[in-house]
Design a protein around this motif. Structure first.
Motif, mmCIF file in Angstrom:
data_model
loop_
_atom_site.group_PDB
_atom_site.id
_atom_site.type_symbol
_atom_site.label_atom_id
_atom_site.label_comp_id
_atom_site.label_asym_id
_atom_site.label_seq_id
_atom_site.Cartn_x
_atom_site.Cartn_y
_atom_site.Cartn_z
ATOM 1 N N MET A 1 41.771 124.079 58.258
ATOM 2 C CA MET A 1 42.105 122.657 58.364
ATOM 3 C C MET A 1 41.843 121.962 57.027
ATOM 4 S SD MET A 1 40.474 119.954 61.059
ATOM 5 C CE MET A 1 40.453 118.224 60.611
ATOM 6 N N ALA A 2 42.817 121.153 56.596
ATOM 7 C CA ALA A 2 42.666 120.456 55.311
ATOM 8 C C ALA A 2 41.515 119.470 55.389
ATOM 9 C CB ALA A 2 43.956 119.733 54.974
ATOM 10 N N SER A 3 40.813 119.322 54.278
ATOM 11 C CA SER A 3 39.691 118.380 54.276
ATOM 12 C C SER A 3 40.226 116.946 54.267
ATOM 13 C CB SER A 3 38.813 118.624 53.053
ATOM 14 O OG SER A 3 39.569 118.486 51.876
ATOM 15 N N LYS A 4 39.401 116.032 54.730
ATOM 16 C CA LYS A 4 39.804 114.623 54.783
ATOM 17 C C LYS A 4 39.880 114.052 53.370
ATOM 18 C CE LYS A 4 37.262 113.815 59.079
ATOM 19 N NZ LYS A 4 36.067 113.142 59.649
ATOM 20 N N PRO A 5 40.787 113.112 53.136
ATOM 21 C CA PRO A 5 40.780 112.416 51.856
ATOM 22 C C PRO A 5 39.416 111.757 51.638
ATOM 23 C CG PRO A 5 42.751 111.866 53.108
ATOM 24 C CD PRO A 5 41.855 112.639 54.021
ATOM 25 N N LYS A 6 38.973 111.763 50.383
ATOM 26 C CA LYS A 6 37.697 111.106 50.059
ATOM 27 C C LYS A 6 37.971 109.960 49.091
ATOM 28 C CE LYS A 6 33.728 113.391 49.477
ATOM 29 N NZ LYS A 6 32.624 114.152 48.826
ATOM 30 N N SER A 18 43.931 98.305 50.507
ATOM 31 C CA SER A 18 45.304 98.641 50.940
ATOM 32 C C SER A 18 45.460 100.139 51.173
ATOM 33 C CB SER A 18 46.320 98.166 49.897
ATOM 34 O OG SER A 18 46.359 96.759 49.857
ATOM 35 N N ILE A 19 44.695 100.934 50.432
ATOM 36 C CA ILE A 19 44.713 102.392 50.626
ATOM 37 C C ILE A 19 44.067 102.732 51.968
ATOM 38 C CG2 ILE A 19 43.850 104.600 49.714
ATOM 39 C CD1 ILE A 19 43.986 103.187 46.875
ATOM 40 N N ARG A 20 42.957 102.083 52.272
ATOM 41 C CA ARG A 20 42.308 102.281 53.588
ATOM 42 C C ARG A 20 43.286 101.914 54.709
ATOM 43 N NH1 ARG A 20 37.906 99.076 50.913
ATOM 44 N NH2 ARG A 20 36.411 100.571 50.075
ATOM 45 N N TRP A 21 43.949 100.776 54.555
ATOM 46 C CA TRP A 21 44.917 100.311 55.549
ATOM 47 C C TRP A 21 46.013 101.352 55.788
ATOM 48 C CZ3 TRP A 21 46.398 96.379 58.830
ATOM 49 C CH2 TRP A 21 45.560 95.245 58.892
ATOM 50 N N LEU A 22 46.582 101.862 54.694
ATOM 51 C CA LEU A 22 47.719 102.772 54.815
ATOM 52 C C LEU A 22 47.310 104.092 55.467
ATOM 53 C CD1 LEU A 22 50.735 102.816 54.216
ATOM 54 C CD2 LEU A 22 50.233 103.747 51.954
ATOM 55 N N LEU A 23 46.169 104.626 55.063
ATOM 56 C CA LEU A 23 45.677 105.864 55.680
ATOM 57 C C LEU A 23 45.389 105.639 57.169
ATOM 58 C CD1 LEU A 23 43.244 107.149 52.898
ATOM 59 C CD2 LEU A 23 45.291 108.354 53.708
ATOM 60 N N ALA A 24 44.720 104.528 57.476
ATOM 61 C CA ALA A 24 44.377 104.236 58.873
ATOM 62 C C ALA A 24 45.637 104.084 59.727
ATOM 63 C CB ALA A 24 43.523 102.973 58.950
ATOM 64 N N ALA A 25 46.623 103.357 59.208
ATOM 65 C CA ALA A 25 47.875 103.148 59.955
ATOM 66 C C ALA A 25 48.605 104.469 60.184
ATOM 67 C CB ALA A 25 48.771 102.170 59.203
ATOM 68 N N GLY A 27 47.152 107.141 60.723
ATOM 69 C CA GLY A 27 46.325 107.947 61.622
ATOM 70 C C GLY A 27 45.531 109.019 60.904
ATOM 71 N N VAL A 28 45.280 108.820 59.612
ATOM 72 C CA VAL A 28 44.569 109.812 58.805
ATOM 73 C C VAL A 28 43.088 109.423 58.695
ATOM 74 C CG1 VAL A 28 44.429 110.936 56.546
ATOM 75 C CG2 VAL A 28 46.654 110.230 57.454
ATOM 76 N N GLU A 29 42.222 110.317 59.107
ATOM 77 C CA GLU A 29 40.784 110.067 58.946
ATOM 78 C C GLU A 29 40.403 110.308 57.495
ATOM 79 O OE1 GLU A 29 38.378 112.276 61.641
ATOM 80 O OE2 GLU A 29 39.350 111.471 63.424
ATOM 81 N N PHE A 30 39.503 109.476 56.976
ATOM 82 C CA PHE A 30 39.072 109.634 55.586
ATOM 83 C C PHE A 30 37.581 109.381 55.444
ATOM 84 C CE2 PHE A 30 40.682 105.290 56.183
ATOM 85 C CZ PHE A 30 39.667 104.497 55.661
ATOM 86 N N GLU A 31 37.041 109.921 54.372
ATOM 87 C CA GLU A 31 35.624 109.715 54.050
ATOM 88 C C GLU A 31 35.532 108.783 52.850
ATOM 89 O OE1 GLU A 31 34.305 113.653 53.194
ATOM 90 O OE2 GLU A 31 34.307 114.285 55.300
ATOM 91 N N GLN A 203 36.523 101.284 59.320
ATOM 92 C CA GLN A 203 36.272 101.342 57.875
ATOM 93 C C GLN A 203 36.911 100.172 57.125
ATOM 94 O OE1 GLN A 203 37.434 105.544 58.138
ATOM 95 N NE2 GLN A 203 35.883 105.987 56.602
ATOM 96 N N ARG A 204 37.477 99.242 57.866
ATOM 97 C CA ARG A 204 37.996 98.021 57.237
ATOM 98 C C ARG A 204 36.812 97.219 56.688
ATOM 99 N NH1 ARG A 204 40.414 92.691 60.031
ATOM 100 N NH2 ARG A 204 41.466 91.816 58.214
ATOM 101 N N LYS A 205 36.987 96.650 55.515
ATOM 102 C CA LYS A 205 35.879 95.940 54.875
ATOM 103 C C LYS A 205 35.982 94.430 55.119
ATOM 104 C CE LYS A 205 34.216 99.772 53.259
ATOM 105 N NZ LYS A 205 34.826 100.652 54.281
ATOM 106 N N PRO A 206 34.841 93.742 55.160
ATOM 107 C CA PRO A 206 34.840 92.298 55.401
ATOM 108 C C PRO A 206 35.283 91.522 54.160
ATOM 109 C CG PRO A 206 32.608 93.061 54.989
ATOM 110 C CD PRO A 206 33.477 94.278 55.001
ATOM 111 N N PRO A 207 35.578 90.234 54.334
ATOM 112 C CA PRO A 207 35.920 89.423 53.157
ATOM 113 C C PRO A 207 34.802 89.450 52.118
ATOM 114 C CG PRO A 207 36.354 88.214 55.183
ATOM 115 C CD PRO A 207 35.613 89.453 55.575
#
Length: 222
Positions: A1-6, A18-25, A27-31, A203-207
């Motif tokens: 299994m491929a490792s998660k993006p870090k 925006s990178i977090r948003w795109l990965l999450a949308a 459905g990709v889990e990331f570290e 993993q979404r960050k606050p303002p």
């Protein structure tokens, strides 16, 4: 299994959000490996993993990718969020560049001197309501589809939702004159992967707040 993006970045939104948003949308889990001190950043630079000595940096598919736009384009293409042909890709790029410009204004607002903040906030609201949002409102109205390009979820839609939510933090009723965008926001927010990302504890960050600004200034010598 491929490792998660870090993801290597500070513990805040900035250019990585925006990178977090795109990965999450997609459905990709990331570290995440957070840069919390000047030494953390220097270590990455000294290790030679930052092509231009800058973050964001994403480890993915055996690459250490830098430059926000390059990272986002790669993720969008990999997860089929970048249109079916060159013309659709061009439209997605145009829409994304527009939301990038708007979000850039909002991103830098907390770092500006107090005496210019009010003027710049007014400019953000003016630009959102007269330059940017009318374009997306018209696009949705003219073609009558649920999504901006090709009647299929794309990077442009995900980026627009992120921009809408950021501008609502500046002015909660900013969509009052844009019924199509209000409906779009509702639809997009209920896509299961996005709905999950919008929940507390994701993993979404606050303002950006004063505490985070102080950390960033220390890390980057601002």
């Amino acid at each position: 299994m491929a490792s998660k993006p870090k993801l290597h970045y500070t513990k805040g939104r900035g250019k990585m959000e925006s990178i977090r948003w795109l990965l999450a949308a997609a459905g990709v889990e990331f570290e995440e490996e957070f840069i919390e001190t000047k030494e953390d950043l220097e270590k990455l630079r000294n290790d030679g993993v930052l092509l231009f000595q800058q973050v964001p940096m994403v480890e993915m598919d055996g690459m250490k990718m830098v430059q926000t736009r390059a990272i986002l384009s790669y993720i969008a293409a990999k997860y089929n969020l970048y249109g079916k042909d060159l013309k659709e890709r061009a439209w997605i790029d145009m829409y994304v560049e527009g939301t990038t410009d708007l979000m850039g204004m909002i991103m830098y607002l907390p770092f500006q001197p107090a005496d210019t903040k009010e003027k710049n906030l007014a400019l953000i609201i003016e630009r959102a309501t007269t330059r940017y949002f009318p374009v997306y409102e018209k696009a949705l109205k003219d073609h009558g589809h649920d999504y901006l390009v090709g009647n299929k979820l794309s990077w442009a839609d995900i980026h627009l939702l992120e921009a809408i939510l950021m501008t609502e933090e500046c002015k909660p009723d900013i969509l009052s004159a844009f019924p199509k965008l209000q409906a779009f926001k509702g639809r997009m927010s209920n896509i299961p992967t996005i709905k999950k990302f919008l929940q507390p504890g994701s993993q979404r960050k606050p303002p950006t707040d004063e505490k985070f600004i102080a950390v960033v200034k220390k890390i980057f010598n601002i």
